[in-house]
Design a protein around this motif. Structure first.
Motif, PDB file in Angstrom:
ATOM      1  N   PRO A 232       0.770  -1.234   0.000  1.00 50.84           N
ATOM      2  CA  PRO A 232       0.000   0.000   0.000  1.00 50.84           C
ATOM      3  C   PRO A 232       0.809   1.298   0.000  1.00 50.84           C
ATOM      4  CG  PRO A 232       0.101  -0.849   2.198  1.00 50.84           C
ATOM      5  CD  PRO A 232       0.842  -1.829   1.331  1.00 50.84           C
ATOM      6  N   SER A 233       2.130   1.234   0.213  1.00 51.01           N
ATOM      7  CA  SER A 233       2.884   2.483   0.309  1.00 51.01           C
ATOM      8  C   SER A 233       2.737   3.323  -0.960  1.00 51.01           C
ATOM      9  CB  SER A 233       4.353   2.183   0.580  1.00 51.01           C
ATOM     10  OG  SER A 233       4.898   1.393  -0.462  1.00 51.01           O
ATOM     11  N   LEU A 234       2.785   2.680  -2.126  1.00 53.52           N
ATOM     12  CA  LEU A 234       2.627   3.397  -3.390  1.00 53.52           C
ATOM     13  C   LEU A 234       1.243   4.020  -3.476  1.00 53.52           C
ATOM     14  CD1 LEU A 234       3.271   4.098  -6.377  1.00 53.52           C
ATOM     15  CD2 LEU A 234       2.472   1.820  -6.967  1.00 53.52           C
ATOM     16  N   TRP A 235       0.228   3.240  -3.086  1.00 51.73           N
ATOM     17  CA  TRP A 235      -1.166   3.691  -3.254  1.00 51.73           C
ATOM     18  C   TRP A 235      -1.435   4.967  -2.466  1.00 51.73           C
ATOM     19  CZ3 TRP A 235      -2.708   1.579  -7.321  1.00 51.73           C
ATOM     20  CH2 TRP A 235      -4.053   1.492  -7.685  1.00 51.73           C
ATOM     21  N   ALA A 236      -0.878   5.053  -1.267  1.00 50.14           N
ATOM     22  CA  ALA A 236      -1.157   6.207  -0.410  1.00 50.14           C
ATOM     23  C   ALA A 236      -0.578   7.497  -0.989  1.00 50.14           C
ATOM     24  CB  ALA A 236      -0.612   5.956   0.991  1.00 50.14           C
ATOM     25  N   ARG A 237       0.585   7.405  -1.638  1.00 48.57           N
ATOM     26  CA  ARG A 237       1.235   8.638  -2.105  1.00 48.57           C
ATOM     27  C   ARG A 237       1.062   8.907  -3.593  1.00 48.57           C
ATOM     28  NH1 ARG A 237       6.646   7.470  -3.887  1.00 48.57           N
ATOM     29  NH2 ARG A 237       7.102   5.237  -3.694  1.00 48.57           N
ATOM     30  N   LEU A 238       0.411   7.978  -4.315  1.00 50.08           N
ATOM     31  CA  LEU A 238       0.295   8.120  -5.770  1.00 50.08           C
ATOM     32  C   LEU A 238      -0.418   9.409  -6.199  1.00 50.08           C
ATOM     33  CD1 LEU A 238       0.875   6.637  -8.500  1.00 50.08           C
ATOM     34  CD2 LEU A 238      -1.416   5.659  -8.293  1.00 50.08           C
ATOM     35  N   PRO A 239      -1.605   9.739  -5.680  1.00 51.51           N
ATOM     36  CA  PRO A 239      -2.302  10.940  -6.177  1.00 51.51           C
ATOM     37  C   PRO A 239      -1.506  12.229  -5.982  1.00 51.51           C
ATOM     38  CG  PRO A 239      -3.815   9.514  -4.957  1.00 51.51           C
ATOM     39  CD  PRO A 239      -2.433   8.982  -4.715  1.00 51.51           C
ATOM     40  N   ALA A 240      -0.967  12.426  -4.774  1.00 52.27           N
ATOM     41  CA  ALA A 240      -0.239  13.671  -4.508  1.00 52.27           C
ATOM     42  C   ALA A 240       1.037  13.759  -5.330  1.00 52.27           C
ATOM     43  CB  ALA A 240       0.085  13.776  -3.019  1.00 52.27           C
ATOM     44  N   ALA A 241       1.750  12.638  -5.477  1.00 55.66           N
ATOM     45  CA  ALA A 241       2.998  12.656  -6.247  1.00 55.66           C
ATOM     46  C   ALA A 241       2.730  12.995  -7.709  1.00 55.66           C
ATOM     47  CB  ALA A 241       3.688  11.296  -6.131  1.00 55.66           C
ATOM     48  N   LEU A 242       1.688  12.422  -8.283  1.00 54.49           N
ATOM     49  CA  LEU A 242       1.380  12.693  -9.692  1.00 54.49           C
ATOM     50  C   LEU A 242       0.915  14.129  -9.890  1.00 54.49           C
ATOM     51  CD1 LEU A 242      -0.366   9.347 -10.670  1.00 54.49           C
ATOM     52  CD2 LEU A 242       1.852  10.177 -11.457  1.00 54.49           C
ATOM     53  N   ALA A 243       0.178  14.664  -8.928  1.00 58.25           N
ATOM     54  CA  ALA A 243      -0.252  16.060  -9.032  1.00 58.25           C
ATOM     55  C   ALA A 243       0.937  17.003  -9.081  1.00 58.25           C
ATOM     56  CB  ALA A 243      -1.164  16.408  -7.860  1.00 58.25           C
ATOM     57  N   GLN A 244       2.063  16.577  -8.485  1.00 56.64           N
ATOM     58  CA  GLN A 244       3.286  17.387  -8.503  1.00 56.64           C
ATOM     59  C   GLN A 244       4.205  17.029  -9.670  1.00 56.64           C
ATOM     60  OE1 GLN A 244       4.978  16.668  -4.654  1.00 56.64           O
ATOM     61  NE2 GLN A 244       3.201  17.494  -3.558  1.00 56.64           N
ATOM     62  N   GLY A 245       3.772  16.078 -10.505  1.00 60.26           N
ATOM     63  CA  GLY A 245       4.574  15.687 -11.657  1.00 60.26           C
ATOM     64  C   GLY A 245       5.744  14.793 -11.309  1.00 60.26           C
ATOM     65  N   ASP A 246       5.678  14.105 -10.179  1.00 63.46           N
ATOM     66  CA  ASP A 246       6.775  13.243  -9.723  1.00 63.46           C
ATOM     67  C   ASP A 246       6.658  11.872 -10.404  1.00 63.46           C
ATOM     68  OD1 ASP A 246       8.721  11.836  -8.442  1.00 63.46           O
ATOM     69  OD2 ASP A 246       7.850  11.992  -6.434  1.00 63.46           O
ATOM     70  N   ALA A 247       7.376  11.678 -11.503  1.00 60.18           N
ATOM     71  CA  ALA A 247       7.317  10.423 -12.258  1.00 60.18           C
ATOM     72  C   ALA A 247       7.965   9.269 -11.506  1.00 60.18           C
ATOM     73  CB  ALA A 247       7.988  10.594 -13.616  1.00 60.18           C
ATOM     74  N   SER A 248       8.797   9.560 -10.485  1.00 60.33           N
ATOM     75  CA  SER A 248       9.499   8.491  -9.774  1.00 60.33           C
ATOM     76  C   SER A 248       8.528   7.569  -9.045  1.00 60.33           C
ATOM     77  CB  SER A 248      10.509   9.069  -8.784  1.00 60.33           C
ATOM     78  OG  SER A 248       9.851   9.744  -7.728  1.00 60.33           O
ATOM     79  N   VAL A 249       7.317   8.050  -8.767  1.00 58.68           N
ATOM     80  CA  VAL A 249       6.339   7.224  -8.070  1.00 58.68           C
ATOM     81  C   VAL A 249       5.933   6.010  -8.901  1.00 58.68           C
ATOM     82  CG1 VAL A 249       4.240   8.364  -8.917  1.00 58.68           C
ATOM     83  CG2 VAL A 249       4.275   7.390  -6.612  1.00 58.68           C
ATOM     84  N   LEU A 250       6.167   6.089 -10.222  1.00 61.44           N
ATOM     85  CA  LEU A 250       5.828   4.979 -11.121  1.00 61.44           C
ATOM     86  C   LEU A 250       7.030   4.101 -11.454  1.00 61.44           C
ATOM     87  CD1 LEU A 250       3.611   6.947 -13.721  1.00 61.44           C
ATOM     88  CD2 LEU A 250       2.842   5.649 -11.718  1.00 61.44           C
ATOM     89  N   ALA A 251       8.184   4.442 -10.908  1.00 62.37           N
ATOM     90  CA  ALA A 251       9.425   3.794 -11.346  1.00 62.37           C
ATOM     91  C   ALA A 251       9.436   2.286 -11.108  1.00 62.37           C
ATOM     92  CB  ALA A 251      10.627   4.442 -10.652  1.00 62.37           C
ATOM     93  N   SER A 252       8.749   1.816 -10.071  1.00 63.92           N
ATOM     94  CA  SER A 252       8.780   0.381  -9.759  1.00 63.92           C
ATOM     95  C   SER A 252       7.772  -0.424 -10.571  1.00 63.92           C
ATOM     96  CB  SER A 252       8.509   0.166  -8.263  1.00 63.92           C
ATOM     97  OG  SER A 252       7.186   0.591  -7.933  1.00 63.92           O
ATOM     98  N   LEU A 253       7.002   0.247 -11.426  1.00 62.40           N
ATOM     99  CA  LEU A 253       5.929  -0.413 -12.170  1.00 62.40           C
ATOM    100  C   LEU A 253       6.306  -0.620 -13.623  1.00 62.40           C
ATOM    101  CD1 LEU A 253       2.855   1.634 -10.867  1.00 62.40           C
ATOM    102  CD2 LEU A 253       3.907  -0.379  -9.850  1.00 62.40           C
TER     103      LEU A 253
END
Length: 337
Positions: A232-253
């Protein structure tokens, strides 16, 4: 002899509903993550059990033990070779030899050679005197030749043999196969049951709700997400990270996994913008509904773009660039005031 673990409550209910029903062929159908395979195996175990009870197999007789160690002479399991290896079922001697000799890789579909073995299996005398069972999962992974071979055996079963087909895409099966089986639609667990079961599997309570939401309410998929380490760690921070344009949140996928996650996010944002409750995310992890109403068209356009990207997700030209592009599209859609 160790008794096998008790089935999940919603699987146990379905076992009790099905064990005494007549018929030589069953098709268990429903979306992924609802337990088609555990239910199919439980039915096979019950049919072959030497001391079955009203709740299913005894779990301790020699027949139940033989299934537990994947060595029952009256049970034929048909799966893609990749899945058989994952679940600990032995391959045929020839298939194992071909793979060991690197003549080919394990198949991702159910091969016709396996169906031909089943035709011969169905004609044998039962080794333990309780009949024979053929378990097919996922049934939609049969190619056309394999499906037609199974159809002939379903039409004219030889001797005392029962079939249980489990499918997560039953609409892909031949209509003639579906028509020759008694249908059972998988039942959804209640949220309380699913959360309690996940915690019983070692999931901490704080993560269980996010996992279950990420899986759309499907407990088996939720557990698989946890084992993958993505949620769940990714799920909790995914919306806020993407709103800031942080592509690293997708790096493990992989691109396909990223698109699936983004489609779920977009789906929930559209629900919020329409005044409905989200399905895949905890509301606290999402932007406030009032900020989304003005972004409805942008979110709709994003949804269409994600559907288009999904068609090429398994064969991107450059996975890294694709993930960056996906994150960029998400940021534009989530550009909130």
């Amino acid at each position: 002899m160790q008794h096998p673990a008790a089935p999940a409550p919603w699987i146990g209910r379905q076992i009790r509903q099905l064990v005494d029903r007549r018929g030589h062929a069953w098709l268990l159908q429903g979306p992924t993550g609802l337990g088609q395979y555990p239910l199919a195996l439980a039915l096979a175990r019950n049919w072959l059990c030497e001391q079955p009870g009203p709740g299913g197999a005894c779990g301790v007789c020699p027949s139940c033990h033989a299934i537990e160690v994947r060595a029952h002479a009256d049970l034929a399991v048909l799966m893609p070779e990749t899945l058989m290896i994952e679940l600990g079922w032995p391959l045929s001697e020839k298939a194992q030899g071909d793979i060991d000799d690197k003549k080919r890789k394990p198949s991702r579909e159910i091969r016709v050679e396996g169906l031909r073995d089943v035709v011969e299996f169905a004609q044998r005398t039962s080794a333990r005197g309780r009949g024979k069972v053929v378990l097919v999962y996922p049934a939609e992974r049969m190619n056309a030749i394999a499906a037609n071979t199974l159809l002939k055996t379903l039409e004219e079963p030889a001797g005392d043999v029962k079939f249980v087909l489990a499918s997560e895409s039953a609409h892909q099966l031949l209509p003639t196969i579906r028509s020759r089986c008694q249908l059972h639609t998988m039942q959804w667990p209640t949220a309380t049951e699913a959360l309690a079961w996940l915690q019983g599997q070692g999931v901490v309570a704080a993560d269980a709700e996010r996992l279950l939401r990420a899986a759309g309410g499907r407990p088996d998929d939720a557990l698989a997400y946890l084992q993958s380490g993505r949620i769940p760690s990714l799920w909790a921070r995914l919306p806020a990270a993407l709103a800031q344009g942080d592509a690293s949140v997708l790096a493990s996928l992989t691109p396909a996994q990223a698109i699936e996650a983004l489609q779920k996010l977009c789906h929930d944002l559209l629900l919020l913008a329409s005044g409905a409750e989200p399905r895949f995310f905890v509301p606290a992890d999402l932007p406030p509904p009032g900020a989304l109403a003005a972004r409805y068209k942008a979110l709709s356009d994003w949804s269409k773009a994600l559907s288009k990207s999904a068609r090429t997700a398994d064969h991107p030209f450059n996975p890294g660039l694709m993930l960056e592009a996906l994150a960029s599209d998400a940021r534009r859609a989530l550009h909130l005031p």
